[in-house]
Scaffold this motif. Sequence first.
Motif, PDB file in Angstrom:
ATOM      1  N   ASP A   7       0.849  -1.193   0.000  1.00  0.00           N
ATOM      2  CA  ASP A   7       0.000   0.000   0.000  1.00  0.00           C
ATOM      3  C   ASP A   7       0.881   1.238   0.000  1.00  0.00           C
ATOM      4  O   ASP A   7       2.017   1.198   0.469  1.00  0.00           O
ATOM      5  CB  ASP A   7      -0.901   0.006   1.237  1.00  0.00           C
ATOM      6  CG  ASP A   7      -1.971  -1.072   1.136  1.00  0.00           C
ATOM      7  OD1 ASP A   7      -2.355  -1.407  -0.002  1.00  0.00           O
ATOM      8  OD2 ASP A   7      -2.406  -1.583   2.188  1.00  0.00           O
ATOM      9  N   ALA A   8       0.331   2.333  -0.539  1.00  0.00           N
ATOM     10  CA  ALA A   8       1.119   3.548  -0.684  1.00  0.00           C
ATOM     11  C   ALA A   8       1.759   3.985   0.635  1.00  0.00           C
ATOM     12  O   ALA A   8       2.909   4.427   0.657  1.00  0.00           O
ATOM     13  CB  ALA A   8       0.256   4.665  -1.252  1.00  0.00           C
TER      14      ALA A   8
ATOM     15  N   SER B 269      -0.799   2.558 -11.855  1.00  0.00           N
ATOM     16  CA  SER B 269      -0.726   3.102 -10.503  1.00  0.00           C
ATOM     17  C   SER B 269      -1.051   4.601 -10.450  1.00  0.00           C
ATOM     18  O   SER B 269      -1.090   5.186  -9.374  1.00  0.00           O
ATOM     19  CB  SER B 269       0.681   2.865  -9.942  1.00  0.00           C
ATOM     20  OG  SER B 269       1.640   3.304 -10.872  1.00  0.00           O
ATOM     21  N   ASP B 270      -1.262   5.249 -11.604  1.00  0.00           N
ATOM     22  CA  ASP B 270      -1.610   6.675 -11.606  1.00  0.00           C
ATOM     23  C   ASP B 270      -2.950   6.895 -10.912  1.00  0.00           C
ATOM     24  O   ASP B 270      -3.814   6.022 -10.929  1.00  0.00           O
ATOM     25  CB  ASP B 270      -1.736   7.205 -13.042  1.00  0.00           C
ATOM     26  CG  ASP B 270      -0.392   7.325 -13.729  1.00  0.00           C
ATOM     27  OD1 ASP B 270       0.634   7.253 -13.028  1.00  0.00           O
ATOM     28  OD2 ASP B 270      -0.365   7.464 -14.962  1.00  0.00           O
TER      29      ASP B 270
ATOM     30  N   LEU C 226      10.244   0.838 -10.656  1.00  0.00           N
ATOM     31  CA  LEU C 226       8.920   1.319 -10.278  1.00  0.00           C
ATOM     32  C   LEU C 226       8.260   2.149 -11.371  1.00  0.00           C
ATOM     33  O   LEU C 226       8.936   2.790 -12.165  1.00  0.00           O
ATOM     34  CB  LEU C 226       9.031   2.188  -9.011  1.00  0.00           C
ATOM     35  CG  LEU C 226       9.608   1.531  -7.768  1.00  0.00           C
ATOM     36  CD1 LEU C 226       9.652   2.550  -6.635  1.00  0.00           C
ATOM     37  CD2 LEU C 226       8.777   0.333  -7.373  1.00  0.00           C
ATOM     38  N   ASP C 227       6.928   2.167 -11.371  1.00  0.00           N
ATOM     39  CA  ASP C 227       6.199   3.118 -12.198  1.00  0.00           C
ATOM     40  C   ASP C 227       6.585   4.526 -11.760  1.00  0.00           C
ATOM     41  O   ASP C 227       6.819   4.774 -10.576  1.00  0.00           O
ATOM     42  CB  ASP C 227       4.685   2.950 -11.990  1.00  0.00           C
ATOM     43  CG  ASP C 227       4.142   1.762 -12.760  1.00  0.00           C
ATOM     44  OD1 ASP C 227       4.905   1.155 -13.528  1.00  0.00           O
ATOM     45  OD2 ASP C 227       2.953   1.445 -12.597  1.00  0.00           O
ATOM     46  N   GLU C 228       6.576   5.441 -12.713  1.00  0.00           N
ATOM     47  CA  GLU C 228       7.050   6.787 -12.422  1.00  0.00           C
ATOM     48  C   GLU C 228       6.286   7.436 -11.261  1.00  0.00           C
ATOM     49  O   GLU C 228       6.887   8.045 -10.378  1.00  0.00           O
ATOM     50  CB  GLU C 228       6.924   7.658 -13.679  1.00  0.00           C
ATOM     51  CG  GLU C 228       7.540   9.023 -13.483  1.00  0.00           C
ATOM     52  CD  GLU C 228       7.403   9.899 -14.731  1.00  0.00           C
ATOM     53  OE1 GLU C 228       7.275   9.336 -15.833  1.00  0.00           O
ATOM     54  OE2 GLU C 228       7.420  11.126 -14.590  1.00  0.00           O
ATOM     55  N   SER C 229       4.956   7.288 -11.252  1.00  0.00           N
ATOM     56  CA  SER C 229       4.184   7.979 -10.215  1.00  0.00           C
ATOM     57  C   SER C 229       4.520   7.441  -8.831  1.00  0.00           C
ATOM     58  O   SER C 229       4.599   8.188  -7.861  1.00  0.00           O
ATOM     59  CB  SER C 229       2.691   7.850 -10.493  1.00  0.00           C
ATOM     60  OG  SER C 229       2.311   6.500 -10.493  1.00  0.00           O
ATOM     61  N   VAL C 230       4.722   6.122  -8.734  1.00  0.00           N
ATOM     62  CA  VAL C 230       5.075   5.513  -7.450  1.00  0.00           C
ATOM     63  C   VAL C 230       6.455   6.000  -7.010  1.00  0.00           C
ATOM     64  O   VAL C 230       6.671   6.355  -5.854  1.00  0.00           O
ATOM     65  CB  VAL C 230       5.077   3.973  -7.571  1.00  0.00           C
ATOM     66  CG1 VAL C 230       5.548   3.340  -6.276  1.00  0.00           C
ATOM     67  CG2 VAL C 230       3.692   3.466  -7.947  1.00  0.00           C
TER      68      VAL C 230
END
Lengths: 471, 471
Positions: B66-67, B294-295, B89-93
């Motif tokens: 979780d975030a 994940s955005d 990782l995905d950029e937003s994460v």
Amino acid sequence: MTEAERIDSPDTDDQVPTVRDEEGRLSGEFLTLVETAIADGDAAQLKELVGDLHEADVGDLIETLDADERGPFVQLLGEDFDFAALTELDESVRLKLLEELPAEALAEGIGELESDDAVYILEDLDAENQAAILDQLPYSDRVQLQRSLDYPEESAGRLMQTDFIAVPPFWSVGQTIDYMREAEELPDTFHEIFVVDPGFRLLGSVPLDKILRTKRATKIAEIMNEDAQPFEATEDREEVARSFERYNMVSAAVVDDAGRLVGMLMVDDIVDVIQEEAEEDLRALAGLGDEEISDDFIVTARSRFTWLVVNLGTAILASLVISLFEGTIEAMVALAVLMPIVASMGGNAGTQTMTVAVRALATQELDARNLWRVLRREVLVSLLNGFGLAVLIGVASAMWFSNTALGAVIGVAIVINMIFAGLSGLMIPVVLEKVKVDPAIASSVFVTTVTDVIGFFAFLGIAALWFNLPL
Amino acid sequence: MTEAERIDSPDTDDQVPTVRDEEGRLSGEFLTLVETAIADGDAAQLKELVGDLHEADVGDLIETLDADERGPFVQLLGEDFDFAALTELDESVRLKLLEELPAEALAEGIGELESDDAVYILEDLDAENQAAILDQLPYSDRVQLQRSLDYPEESAGRLMQTDFIAVPPFWSVGQTIDYMREAEELPDTFHEIFVVDPGFRLLGSVPLDKILRTKRATKIAEIMNEDAQPFEATEDREEVARSFERYNMVSAAVVDDAGRLVGMLMVDDIVDVIQEEAEEDLRALAGLGDEEISDDFIVTARSRFTWLVVNLGTAILASLVISLFEGTIEAMVALAVLMPIVASMGGNAGTQTMTVAVRALATQELDARNLWRVLRREVLVSLLNGFGLAVLIGVASAMWFSNTALGAVIGVAIVINMIFAGLSGLMIPVVLEKVKVDPAIASSVFVTTVTDVIGFFAFLGIAALWFNLPL
């Protein structure tokens, strides 16, 4: 490659024009020279032109030639033709070319290839031609190739190279280096050596840079990496590619079901797999099989027709929904004018969500654990964009037909259809994956069926109720 | 990895459960242990669980958490956290996580990375944060990273690693091997060494297997490969990826505009580029930007809305065409029922051709030289499938509405629309490429506009003429 480099390069031959133009395409000038040489049957000139080319360039060149120039091209080159170039061709081009070549020349050319390239060419041939070529190869080559061919299609065993270096753990680094200096039969390129026990069971591997950085006296057992997991020869190539990509691998061992080392996988073969697998999803979503641009039109038409007929089912279902409201449309023909907007907005939104879902499933970014999080996101996105579009389209429709109520009706229908688009765009691929159907192939028919049916039904149904129209 | 291997592996710790399940996903059991350790703030347990994991697995793990668990996870691991995991990782994460970490920890973690990984993480940060981190690094690291960051986005200079081995041509193989054994600062992995003159201009390269197979006394100059072309640091990464793929490369030199060696590209970074580029086309065709699963929903909604509004233009155009025939539809409401079939069959066929064309342009399989051959093929395919569908749909419509003429009208309209679908599906991407617009992004709007407009116009127009209906 820069212009400067090309000019500085010591071995540039002024007689030979640049092979590729600035955009990386084969240059017209070069092509003309090759075609003239073929037409003249001038083997010497042809050898001069293409003798030093990389197999990939030769492959591109063959594809660019007219179909009737390809056979003569290979035959003129004779022993100077590198059969590895055949692995760079589209399947249809390769098969046609193979048919034109005499069996002995074929056997000889294939015999000189690395085993993975030989398997790549042989696997598309029918059993009879395969046997004819294998029969002409030396016994040990034949057995090795046959073993690779016995593994399932698209398995690691088909992709692997059967030449590799394996040493016992008690050898020293110095012994290993000396062995490699003396050995005659080595693979063309390799990035690691393997360590095996007397039964040829894999114990570990050592990357070449590690060998180079270690003192000669050190034992291989001390520097070998025991953690690197080998692939099973029967493992699917897509799984293998995923591991290569995930763990940034360059080469890997392949073992049989008894854990014995049988081959080596190299990243350059995996790169092709990765690209093909990503493209497969793209093609499948558009209703394309594995057609290639060089296929003839009957093959192409047939492979695309199936998809069109399946989609016809969707279209007819949508028409059936509309036909429920014939009376409604007759009473208010503006509905017929506007109804495709509702269906097509839903279709576009559904396709967006579906594409994200299909790729996320393929790359394992979407699974049971985050499904609810993603579902909630999709519903919120649908609501937000649905309201945005509803306002735009509602106002425009109200003004166009000077009918505020009509604007409200289409707005409500849009929001409803957008929510169904988001839900079906996500859930249809997820359910298909769950029941082991490839979501890339089957999703879009179902999603557009939902968005068409819901779109027409919601819009015409709400209008009939609101304006109290006949059915 | 086979079950047998996993059990045999000498360093399997019985306390730690399997990290990944059979399908390659992170196992639920493992995840629960990690989450418990985070909740308990049990650093020792967490280190035991993830200390030995590959950076790719750590990256997957972070995304699955979780975030609000992600920051504590990294901070609990402290120095045992490998910042290379951030590149997975995905950029937003990644951006959200970077904000949570203290600047010193960040600088320290990034300072320990290979230069290409450090650049990958730094390039997404805003100028202020970038400077804050760079300022804390030793001078030489800072200068190297800054130089990479100064190259354009998506260039070879951004992808390259600035640690590499370069030797003079007059060294012997033995000297080179000894140097590598002694040198302290070497790249983690490498597959070739480079040969440079005193001005650091690139002269050639030698693959490691070649070094290992050559006698110690041989001079590097004798075995170096002078033909391998380096990439310019400013070159686009897509071009670079195409060369890697075409020529089965594993690593390559990068030079600046004066021909000086400045870095080294490795195939594992290129693999990511190849996959991203293939996926870009898929996303672009579906009207998706570079959104990640994940955005958050506002970002996603906004990026998708543009595409929907553009498509709204197409839909309105189609409605305008229909509105020309309001009188016709009022007189014969069956036309409203059937018209979506004509448009949607054209849309599907157009999408098929367009997808083939977009990929063929991207892979340079389609160019001026074979355009006519391909165009002829598409027309033939359209005719063949058009007639096939015309018969199916014509007969079905004639029976449904007991009106043979109606069947004939829809059949003719289908054939016409299929031909336009084939032509526009091919020519629109080709023309867009010619005028330097990415065909993957813009084609589908134009193609569906053509197939909708032509579909409705042909069907309703022919019907109006044939049955002599009012407009």
